[in-house]
Design an enzyme around this catalytic site. Structure first.
Site, PDB file in Angstrom:
ATOM      1  N   HIS A 262       2.764  72.848  34.579  1.00  0.00           N
ATOM      2  CA  HIS A 262       3.512  72.918  35.844  1.00  0.00           C
ATOM      3  C   HIS A 262       5.013  72.849  35.572  1.00  0.00           C
ATOM      4  CE1 HIS A 262       4.418  71.819  40.133  1.00  0.00           C
ATOM      5  NE2 HIS A 262       5.459  71.244  39.535  1.00  0.00           N
ATOM      6  N   GLU A 263       5.411  71.872  34.761  1.00  0.00           N
ATOM      7  CA  GLU A 263       6.837  71.719  34.460  1.00  0.00           C
ATOM      8  C   GLU A 263       7.353  72.890  33.623  1.00  0.00           C
ATOM      9  OE1 GLU A 263       8.455  69.665  36.064  1.00  0.00           O
ATOM     10  OE2 GLU A 263       6.788  68.471  36.821  1.00  0.00           O
TER      11      GLU A 263
ATOM     12  N   HIS B 260       8.463  75.662  35.720  1.00  0.00           N
ATOM     13  CA  HIS B 260       9.854  75.559  36.198  1.00  0.00           C
ATOM     14  C   HIS B 260      10.835  75.904  35.070  1.00  0.00           C
ATOM     15  CE1 HIS B 260       8.758  73.863  40.006  1.00  0.00           C
ATOM     16  NE2 HIS B 260       8.264  72.741  39.496  1.00  0.00           N
TER      17      HIS B 260
END
Length: 436
Positions: free
Chosen positions: A24-25, A28
């Protein structure tokens, strides 16, 4: 052996969550770097740094509190109106403005003048939108891969037209519990009265040919308390039509819902069979789960009251929310359940990880700071403002200052922390138990 299987189940879940949060990170970070934004930190967890290393301008590592993770992209907060980006200082004019000013000051203490042009707020709105949306979208992709692999390789439980159980009596949904037994005051179920038995295959209902169970349920419910003619096949032979009357009863509207409806009731439940499915089925099921998750999010505050009551001795709702601690405990419980086949246990763990990823995505899409959705709304609003200004020939209105919403973000963050702590406590003192 049971303890070992429990440990392995929890371990698989924990590893899956670490990978999911990290990806998820990364969702980004990768586009942020591609767009030239400066990323200084990529961490799993929060709090004190346990281990880290630096590659280029980014520090990668693990924090002491293993709940979530973060990527630090420089310049998420723009300077205030008429402030020099190189000289942002705290200039409190009130409690709320103090929060905003202090946050801006802390943000710009670490920014070098050479970083200008690489700051998040200075980038085009669509780049900011992509960066913030990519994190939860990665979770959607993970959920699709896990669900897809599960459904296509192992299969999914599919309702058959064969009867598995026949209810002896009619019990309203608000009275139905695992220990509730039929009493002399309860009415005999229509299926019991008609002579339907487990193993019978439903051939038709009121003249309508039944080829799948999903056809039968709405027919029964719509029949309310009217006469019903049912044809069944038993031991390979079709029996003469069975005559009965369905009865009005309170039942749960659908799986995962709390809504109770008053509809026709027969009193039969179907056999299930594991059948391999395709990508279209996966998409449809994710749609169903998404709808159920959205409804669960709307009911979350109400459910949290029940969680608080459970902490002080109330009954824990099996369909209520739980923390990652509770989910890990459930993973361990299922992994050690000898009554379930090894394949079914592994399928459950995959399904649990997929469901958690889909929940993380939907939760992060909620349009409130400090969630990703809050930043996405800011980027979209900036695009709309600039688009209209360009269309009308007006001056560029510039970036949207999400810093003004920091007081709201702090309040929401505090609420999320309280909710998280409440769920963890409940999962420790009164956990959800699948087997009793």
């Amino acid at each position: 052996m049971t303890a070992l299987l429990t440990f392995l189940g929890i371990l698989v879940f924990v590893i899956g969550m670490v990978v999911s949060v990290s990806l998820h990170e990364a969702g980004h970070m990768i586009p942020a770097k591609k767009f030239g934004m400066k990323v200084t930190q990529f961490f799993f967890g929060f709090g004190r740094t346990v281990w880290s290393f630096k590659r280029g301008e980014t520090e990668y590592g693990i924090k002491a509190i293993p709940f979530g993770g973060f990527v630090r992209i420089i310049g998420m907060l723009p300077p205030g109106k008429d402030q020099d980006p190189d000289k942002v200082r705290s200039a409190s004019t009130g409690p709320f403005q103090s929060l905003v000013d202090n946050a801006r000051a802390a943000e710009y203490e670490t920014i070098d003048p050479a970083d200008h042009g690489r700051l998040f707020y200075q980038k085009p709105w669509w780049q900011k939108l992509i960066v913030m949306a990519s994190g939860p979208l990665v979770n959607v992709v993970i959920a699709f891969i896990l669900f897809g692999g599960l459904f296509m390789i192992y299969g999914a439980s599919e309702l058959q037209t064969t009867v598995k159980t026949v209810s002896e009596c009619v019990i309203p949904a608000n009275e139905a519990t695992p220990t509730r037994k039929c009493t002399d005051k309860d009415k005999v179920s229509p299926a019991q009265a008609a002579g339907i038995k487990p193993g019978d295959r439903i051939v038709s209902f009121n003249g309508v040919q039944i080829t799948e169970w999903e056809q039968l349920t709405p027919l029964i419910r719509a029949n309310t308390d009217k006469a019903a003619t049912i044809v069944v096949e038993r031991d390979g032979k079709q029996l003469p039509p069975l005559q009965t009357n369905t009865m009005l009863n309170q039942v749960i509207e659908k799986t995962g819902s709390d809504k109770v409806v008053n509809v026709g009731f027969l009193g039969v439940s179907p056999e299930t069979e594991i059948v391999r499915q395709g990508p279209v089925y996966t998409i449809k099921q994710m749609g169903v789960i998404t709808e159920a998750t959205f409804q669960a999010l709307l009911r979350f505050p109400q459910k949290l009251v029940g969680v608080a009551e459970a902490i002080v001795g109330g009954e824990r709702d099996k369909n209520g929310p739980m923390s990652v601690v509770g989910a890990g405990r459930v993973a361990g419980e299922v992994a050690s359940d000898q009554s379930i086949t090894g394949g079914a246990r592994f399928a459950f763990l995959i399904s649990l990880l997929a469901s958690v990823n889909l929940f993380l995505a939907l939760f992060n899409f909620v349009p409130l700071l400090p969630l990703d959705g809050g930043h996405m709304v800011g980027a979209i609003w900036e695009g709309i403002k600039r688009g209209f200004a360009k269309l009308l020939g007006r001056p560029d209105p510039g970036h949207v200052d999400v810093g003004k919403l920091l007081p709201v973000a702090y309040v929401m963050a505090s609420i999320f922390v309280v909710m998280g702590v409440l769920l963890v406590i409940a999962d420790v003192v009164n956990p959800i138990r699948l087997n009793g």
